[in-house]
Design a protein around this motif. Structure first.
Motif, short mmCIF file in Angstrom:
data_model
loop_
_atom_site.label_atom_id
_atom_site.label_comp_id
_atom_site.label_asym_id
_atom_site.label_seq_id
_atom_site.Cartn_x
_atom_site.Cartn_y
_atom_site.Cartn_z
N VAL A 32 -1.39 4.10 1.43
CA VAL A 32 -0.09 4.49 0.99
C VAL A 32 -0.15 4.99 0.04
O VAL A 32 1.19 5.49 -0.74
N ARG A 42 5.95 -0.68 10.45
CA ARG A 42 6.42 0.60 10.58
C ARG A 42 6.45 1.54 9.74
O ARG A 42 5.17 2.92 9.84
N HIS A 43 6.39 1.22 8.52
CA HIS A 43 6.24 2.34 7.45
C HIS A 43 5.25 2.24 7.41
O HIS A 43 4.58 3.64 6.77
N ASP A 44 3.91 1.31 7.34
CA ASP A 44 2.91 1.49 6.60
C ASP A 44 2.02 2.34 7.33
O ASP A 44 1.55 2.78 7.55
N TYR A 45 2.10 1.89 9.08
CA TYR A 45 1.95 2.91 9.67
C TYR A 45 1.85 4.38 9.68
O TYR A 45 1.12 5.67 9.84
N HIS A 46 3.55 5.05 9.60
CA HIS A 46 3.52 5.97 9.46
C HIS A 46 3.26 6.56 7.74
O HIS A 46 2.03 7.94 8.02
N ALA A 47 3.09 5.83 7.53
CA ALA A 47 2.43 6.44 5.74
C ALA A 47 0.85 6.70 6.09
O ALA A 47 0.58 7.71 5.56
N SER A 48 0.04 5.91 6.43
CA SER A 48 -0.87 6.64 6.60
C SER A 48 -1.72 7.19 7.55
O SER A 48 -2.51 7.71 6.95
N LYS A 49 -0.97 7.44 8.70
CA LYS A 49 -0.93 8.40 9.49
C LYS A 49 -0.35 9.93 8.83
O LYS A 49 -1.71 10.77 8.85
N VAL A 50 0.34 9.82 7.58
CA VAL A 50 0.42 10.94 6.89
C VAL A 50 -0.61 11.31 6.30
O VAL A 50 -1.42 12.64 5.84
N ARG A 67 -3.32 10.41 6.68
CA ARG A 67 -4.78 10.66 7.28
C ARG A 67 -5.29 11.88 7.77
O ARG A 67 -5.61 12.88 7.51
N GLN A 68 -3.40 12.64 8.18
CA GLN A 68 -3.89 13.98 8.45
C GLN A 68 -2.79 15.18 7.21
O GLN A 68 -4.35 15.55 7.25
#
Length: 132
Positions: free
Chosen positions: A63, A95-103, A105-106
């Motif tokens: 994160v 959900r926050h951790d998932y979206h933070a890690s997704k961003v 990775r992008q």
């Protein structure tokens, strides 16, 4: 047929049905005990899961800033969640951790794409260049 043969037939039927239900009861008890034993083993195995050290292939949630402290492969020493902790975490935090890690990775893919295209001398895509 004499009257006492009916009594013998009914005694035999009752005895066989009791034997049948006895065998079913013993079989059910053994299956139940095997299930309890397996649940105990699973509980012992997963009780030590929270204290196990993180390995490179274990669950890691990044994160932090992607551009800092990375080793070139996108791996970093950011914040790490213990394996299995997501089960007891609130859904909003997950959900926050998932979206933070997704961003993250992008962004790491974008930086690798920019570096790769710069090394090859290829033109950069406009969406990869920070014009914001």
């Amino acid at each position: 047929m004499p009257w006492w043969s009916w009594i013998l037939i009914w005694i035999a039927l009752v005895a066989l049905s009791l034997l049948f239900f006895g065998v079913l009861g013993v079989r059910l008890f053994r299956q139940f005990m095997a299930t309890v034993k397996e649940l105990g083993e699973a509980g012992d195995r997963f009780a030590n899961l929270g204290s196990a050290p993180l390995t490179p292939g274990s669950a890691v949630v990044h994160v932090g800033d992607v551009a800092s402290e990375h080793d070139g492969a996108g791996n970093s020493a950011g914040a790490q969640a213990a394996p299995g902790s997501a089960v007891f975490a609130p859904p909003a935090a997950m959900r926050h951790d998932y979206h933070a890690s997704k961003v993250a990775r992008q962004e790491a893919r974008r930086l690798r794409r920019i570096r790769r295209k710069a090394e090859r001398g290829q033109p950069q895509a406009l969406r990869d260049i920070d014009l914001r």
